[in-house]
Scaffold this motif. Structure first.
Motif, PDB file in Angstrom:
ATOM      1  N   VAL A  55      -1.453  -3.276  -2.678  1.00 16.71           N
ATOM      2  CA  VAL A  55      -0.443  -4.103  -2.528  1.00 16.71           C
ATOM      3  C   VAL A  55      -0.952  -5.329  -3.435  1.00 16.71           C
ATOM      4  N   GLY A  56      -0.145  -5.596  -4.423  1.00 19.39           N
ATOM      5  CA  GLY A  56      -0.359  -6.639  -5.261  1.00 19.39           C
ATOM      6  C   GLY A  56      -0.127  -8.195  -4.617  1.00 19.39           C
ATOM      7  N   SER A  57      -0.193  -9.259  -5.502  1.00 21.60           N
ATOM      8  CA  SER A  57      -0.245 -10.569  -5.046  1.00 21.60           C
ATOM      9  C   SER A  57       1.288 -10.854  -4.624  1.00 21.60           C
ATOM     10  N   LYS A  58       1.406 -11.759  -3.701  1.00 24.72           N
ATOM     11  CA  LYS A  58       2.761 -11.978  -2.903  1.00 24.72           C
ATOM     12  C   LYS A  58       3.439 -11.111  -2.575  1.00 24.72           C
ATOM     13  N   SER A  59       2.992  -9.833  -2.094  1.00 29.24           N
ATOM     14  CA  SER A  59       3.623  -8.534  -1.630  1.00 29.24           C
ATOM     15  C   SER A  59       3.106  -8.247  -0.177  1.00 29.24           C
ATOM     16  N   VAL A  60       3.739  -7.195   0.202  1.00 31.76           N
ATOM     17  CA  VAL A  60       3.267  -6.994   1.711  1.00 31.76           C
ATOM     18  C   VAL A  60       3.969  -5.557   1.992  1.00 31.76           C
ATOM     19  N   ALA A  61       3.096  -4.703   2.847  1.00 31.29           N
ATOM     20  CA  ALA A  61       3.937  -3.426   3.306  1.00 31.29           C
ATOM     21  C   ALA A  61       3.289  -3.194   4.683  1.00 31.29           C
ATOM     22  N   ARG A  62       3.915  -2.188   5.346  1.00 33.79           N
ATOM     23  CA  ARG A  62       3.538  -1.828   6.746  1.00 33.79           C
ATOM     24  C   ARG A  62       3.438  -0.035   6.734  1.00 33.79           C
ATOM     25  N   VAL A  63       2.442   0.274   7.268  1.00 33.79           N
ATOM     26  CA  VAL A  63       2.225   1.748   7.496  1.00 33.79           C
ATOM     27  C   VAL A  63       2.276   2.025   8.882  1.00 33.79           C
ATOM     28  N   VAL A  64       3.375   2.821   9.193  1.00 34.87           N
ATOM     29  CA  VAL A  64       3.641   3.174  10.719  1.00 34.87           C
ATOM     30  C   VAL A  64       3.139   4.683  10.824  1.00 34.87           C
ATOM     31  N   TYR A  65       2.227   4.766  11.901  1.00 29.15           N
ATOM     32  CA  TYR A  65       1.838   6.199  12.076  1.00 29.15           C
ATOM     33  C   TYR A  65       2.783   6.889  13.249  1.00 29.15           C
ATOM     34  N   PRO A  66       2.888   8.145  13.401  1.00 31.36           N
ATOM     35  CA  PRO A  66       3.731   8.904  14.365  1.00 31.36           C
ATOM     36  C   PRO A  66       3.559   8.261  15.763  1.00 31.36           C
ATOM     37  N   ASP A  67       2.510   7.919  16.091  1.00 34.04           N
ATOM     38  CA  ASP A  67       2.473   7.317  17.494  1.00 34.04           C
ATOM     39  C   ASP A  67       2.933   5.877  17.900  1.00 34.04           C
ATOM     40  N   GLY A  68       3.503   5.493  16.740  1.00 32.10           N
ATOM     41  CA  GLY A  68       3.794   4.165  16.752  1.00 32.10           C
ATOM     42  C   GLY A  68       2.988   3.128  16.472  1.00 32.10           C
ATOM     43  N   CYS A  69       1.818   3.147  16.208  1.00 27.76           N
ATOM     44  CA  CYS A  69       1.113   2.066  15.777  1.00 27.76           C
ATOM     45  C   CYS A  69       1.281   1.689  14.223  1.00 27.76           C
ATOM     46  N   SER A  70       1.061   0.592  13.800  1.00 28.71           N
ATOM     47  CA  SER A  70       1.415   0.241  12.598  1.00 28.71           C
ATOM     48  C   SER A  70       0.138  -0.852  12.127  1.00 28.71           C
ATOM     49  N   VAL A  71       0.065  -0.649  10.768  1.00 27.93           N
ATOM     50  CA  VAL A  71      -0.787  -1.636  10.150  1.00 27.93           C
ATOM     51  C   VAL A  71      -0.165  -2.341   8.892  1.00 27.93           C
ATOM     52  N   THR A  72      -0.215  -3.929   8.925  1.00 25.38           N
ATOM     53  CA  THR A  72       0.216  -4.344   7.875  1.00 25.38           C
ATOM     54  C   THR A  72      -0.736  -4.657   6.517  1.00 25.38           C
ATOM     55  N   VAL A  73      -0.384  -4.442   5.501  1.00 24.99           N
ATOM     56  CA  VAL A  73      -1.369  -4.171   4.474  1.00 24.99           C
ATOM     57  C   VAL A  73      -0.786  -5.542   3.451  1.00 24.99           C
ATOM     58  N   LYS A  74      -1.724  -6.497   3.604  1.00 17.31           N
ATOM     59  CA  LYS A  74      -1.369  -7.975   3.022  1.00 17.31           C
ATOM     60  C   LYS A  74      -1.719  -7.891   1.480  1.00 17.31           C
ATOM     61  N   ALA A  75      -1.343  -9.031   1.075  1.00 20.01           N
ATOM     62  CA  ALA A  75      -1.298  -9.109  -0.634  1.00 20.01           C
ATOM     63  C   ALA A  75      -2.895  -9.029  -0.917  1.00 20.01           C
ATOM     64  N   ASN A  76      -2.871  -8.392  -2.162  1.00 21.69           N
ATOM     65  CA  ASN A  76      -4.217  -8.018  -2.840  1.00 21.69           C
ATOM     66  C   ASN A  76      -5.274  -7.350  -2.041  1.00 21.69           C
ATOM     67  N   SER A  77      -4.669  -6.250  -1.061  1.00 23.30           N
ATOM     68  CA  SER A  77      -5.317  -5.378  -0.365  1.00 23.30           C
ATOM     69  C   SER A  77      -5.036  -3.893  -0.627  1.00 23.30           C
ATOM     70  N   LEU A  78      -6.195  -3.049  -0.371  1.00 22.46           N
ATOM     71  CA  LEU A  78      -5.987  -1.632  -0.460  1.00 22.46           C
ATOM     72  C   LEU A  78      -6.192  -1.104   0.988  1.00 22.46           C
ATOM     73  N   ALA A  79      -5.579  -0.134   1.258  1.00 27.48           N
ATOM     74  CA  ALA A  79      -5.703   0.494   2.662  1.00 27.48           C
ATOM     75  C   ALA A  79      -5.820   2.133   2.326  1.00 27.48           C
ATOM     76  N   THR A  80      -6.427   2.818   3.251  1.00 29.12           N
ATOM     77  CA  THR A  80      -6.360   4.396   3.113  1.00 29.12           C
ATOM     78  C   THR A  80      -5.947   4.926   4.461  1.00 29.12           C
ATOM     79  N   VAL A  81      -4.844   5.660   4.297  1.00 33.15           N
ATOM     80  CA  VAL A  81      -4.198   6.455   5.350  1.00 33.15           C
ATOM     81  C   VAL A  81      -5.237   7.379   5.894  1.00 33.15           C
ATOM     82  N   ALA A  82      -5.349   7.164   7.389  1.00 29.65           N
ATOM     83  CA  ALA A  82      -6.223   7.944   8.055  1.00 29.65           C
ATOM     84  C   ALA A  82      -5.606   9.396   8.249  1.00 29.65           C
TER      85      ALA A  82
END
Length: 82
Positions: A55-82
């Motif tokens: 996720v770049g600067s001034k940006s955001v995304a949300r990752v939602v897993y099948p069980d309903g849990c979600s993770v917000t990936v904030k600006a200037n971040s990198l997340a790996t899907v489990a």
């Protein structure tokens, strides 16, 4: 005939486990990294285990897993899907 049923069942199980999560609410500059590199995403995308969400600067995304849990990936971040 029995072999066909086993093959179909195996294919269904494999396809069901391929999707690890969904990328939703991608706003701004959001990329999904797979084996061939990062691709810019707008909107939503299906994610597999090991995919990366960048996720770049001034940006955001949300990752939602099948069980309903979600993770917000904030600006200037990198997340790996489990």
């Amino acid at each position: 005939m029995k072999v066909d049923k086993i093959f179909i069942l195996a294919a269904m199980v494999a396809s069901g486990s391929a999707q690890a999560a969904s990328l939703v609410d991608a706003k701004g500059q959001v990329w999904v990294g797979r084996e061939k590199g990062f691709d810019l995403v707008q909107g939503a995308a299906e994610l597999s285990p090991g995919d990366k969400v960048k996720v770049g600067s001034k940006s955001v995304a949300r990752v939602v897993y099948p069980d309903g849990c979600s993770v917000t990936v904030k600006a200037n971040s990198l997340a790996t899907v489990a």
